[in-house]
Design a protein around this motif. Sequence first.
Motif: not given
Length: 288
Positions: A11-21
Amino acid sequence: MKPDCLACLYNQMLRLSKAMHCDDACATKIMEESAARIARLRMDQTPPEAAAILYPEAAAVKGAADPYAELKALSTQRAASLIPGARQAVTAAKEPLDAALRAAVAGNVIDYATQVAFGLEEEIRTIFEVPFSIDHKERFLGKLRWARNLLVIGDNVGEHLFDKLMMETFRQYLPELEIRYMVRGRPIINDVTFKEAKEAGIGDVARIVDSGVDTPGFLLERASDEGRRAYEEADLILAKGMGNYECMESWADERVMFLLKIKCDVVARKLGKKIGDLIAMMPAEAGR
């Protein structure tokens, strides 16, 4: 690690992808590669060690050196707006040193790697009244009054401004105390690095130490020579946040107090407490 940690990391990787747009193609690649990597992780390592594997690989897909740079800047702005009120509360408190510790743990809610989120404004509003589920602050402060030097191991950006307020208060009442403030060796999640600590003026109240560690938690075996010396020479150590707790709790170092808010089920079960509980724990005091 526990099985829950694997789902949390994904789930952190999904949040990371969103943080990087990330667009859909970029996000899909990150999630697919992360899933394959998570399937091969060793369960005998700590969650921060696993994070240090996953985050750089995912960030490389996007080509981002510091994926959370934008959110770290926003966290700093939010925290800065609340510091004057927190400082006033600490100054007015009957026990300013205890209040300073409370202000510092309030900032620990700023975290982009956990399963739950808390409101910083609400935390500051209530922090000076709520009880700690494990409360060894008095023992820590008793040791602090006799310590020659204190090592504060930082955690997240934004939180570091509350750490600065805490250290300013310590120096006001204990002017002979030498303080070192340890930061991460490179950007990882939203953890504080030398750059953010210097920009915040922490060098005015403490010596900033680059740990050399690339994990979101301090590990002595991964520390630079400077980081290792700072840890070994400290009379007393204040370790902020869950990442430092996950990395350091097994050492049972009597010099250490962990100061954190519980933000995941695994740590809650480990401590026998609940998500949202405040913890100020010295290992030698555990279970008393």
